[in-house]
Design a protein around this motif. Sequence first.
Motif, PDB file in Angstrom:
ATOM      1  N   LEU A  25      10.861  -0.695   3.975  1.00 13.63           N
ATOM      2  CA  LEU A  25      10.497  -1.867   4.748  1.00 13.63           C
ATOM      3  C   LEU A  25      11.279  -1.912   6.047  1.00 13.63           C
ATOM      4  O   LEU A  25      12.421  -1.491   6.111  1.00 13.63           O
ATOM      5  CB  LEU A  25      10.816  -3.138   3.961  1.00 13.63           C
ATOM      6  N   THR A  29      11.789  -6.551  12.773  1.00 11.13           N
ATOM      7  CA  THR A  29      10.613  -6.285  13.588  1.00 11.13           C
ATOM      8  C   THR A  29      10.929  -6.373  15.071  1.00 11.13           C
ATOM      9  O   THR A  29      10.238  -5.773  15.876  1.00 11.13           O
ATOM     10  CB  THR A  29       9.469  -7.261  13.244  1.00 11.13           C
ATOM     11  N   SER A 128       4.504 -12.110   9.282  1.00  9.80           N
ATOM     12  CA  SER A 128       5.227 -10.855   9.086  1.00  9.80           C
ATOM     13  C   SER A 128       6.300 -11.005   8.002  1.00  9.80           C
ATOM     14  O   SER A 128       6.480 -10.137   7.158  1.00  9.80           O
ATOM     15  CB  SER A 128       5.846 -10.411  10.407  1.00  9.80           C
ATOM     16  N   ILE A 132       6.722  -9.089   4.296  1.00  9.44           N
ATOM     17  CA  ILE A 132       7.960  -8.451   3.853  1.00  9.44           C
ATOM     18  C   ILE A 132       8.426  -9.050   2.534  1.00  9.44           C
ATOM     19  O   ILE A 132       8.794  -8.329   1.606  1.00  9.44           O
ATOM     20  CB  ILE A 132       9.049  -8.567   4.939  1.00  9.44           C
ATOM     21  N   ASN A 165       4.000  -4.803  10.558  1.00 10.79           N
ATOM     22  CA  ASN A 165       3.866  -4.720   9.109  1.00 10.79           C
ATOM     23  C   ASN A 165       2.426  -4.617   8.618  1.00 10.79           C
ATOM     24  O   ASN A 165       2.153  -4.907   7.457  1.00 10.79           O
ATOM     25  CB  ASN A 165       4.562  -5.912   8.460  1.00 10.79           C
ATOM     26  N   LEU A 168       2.114  -2.218   5.718  1.00 13.80           N
ATOM     27  CA  LEU A 168       2.676  -2.830   4.521  1.00 13.80           C
ATOM     28  C   LEU A 168       1.691  -3.825   3.915  1.00 13.80           C
ATOM     29  O   LEU A 168       1.510  -3.872   2.695  1.00 13.80           O
ATOM     30  CB  LEU A 168       3.985  -3.529   4.880  1.00 13.80           C
TER      31      LEU A 168
END
Length: 195
Positions: A25, A29, A128, A132, A165, A168
């Motif tokens: 991860l 950012t 975001s 996460i 992200n 992700l």
Amino acid sequence: EVSVFRYIYLLTSSCLLVLVGCSELDFQTSSKNINKYSTSVPVKQLNALSRNPTDAKLHYEVGLGYIGEKTGNYFQLADAAFETAYRLDPKEPQILKSLASTQYSQGNFDVSMLLLGRLAYLRNLSTSEQIIFSAVAYRAGYFEVSKAIYNSIDIKKVQTQAFDNLELYEFLTSAFDGAADIEAIKFGAGEKTSR
């Protein structure tokens, strides 16, 4: 939405599940904040700390200074600085995020998730940050929590905003898409296993 995260925070602080893997991860950012302090060992901030050892912001800045170092035990020093900053100011979002990042990087996924849960308890998370948080919960083995966080993400914001992200989010989508139950997720992206 905040009440759901408060419930999740209380739930996750009372139980631990089996750890499983997922991709790395990127907590930071906006790497501009790190790069501004990570050019060298934070001598200036360390000197300031000697005069004011209870300044959480200075401890945080020292941690940012150490985080950029790739040799020695600087990463552990960064973690220690963030932990001290957290003890001095447990409600500062940047401190919580940085400590969650160093804990995650050291393999302490459950601690990282609890810190992000505390952040969610204190304020609304950005899209975001929600992604996460969901991924960290998934990595820590809290599949139900991860899925609840994932389901609270505003899909319109994901589709209209450009952020780091997205991959992700796509991983989480593939992990939860079509998985009829949590047991299917636990054993790999919707794949059923017999016991």
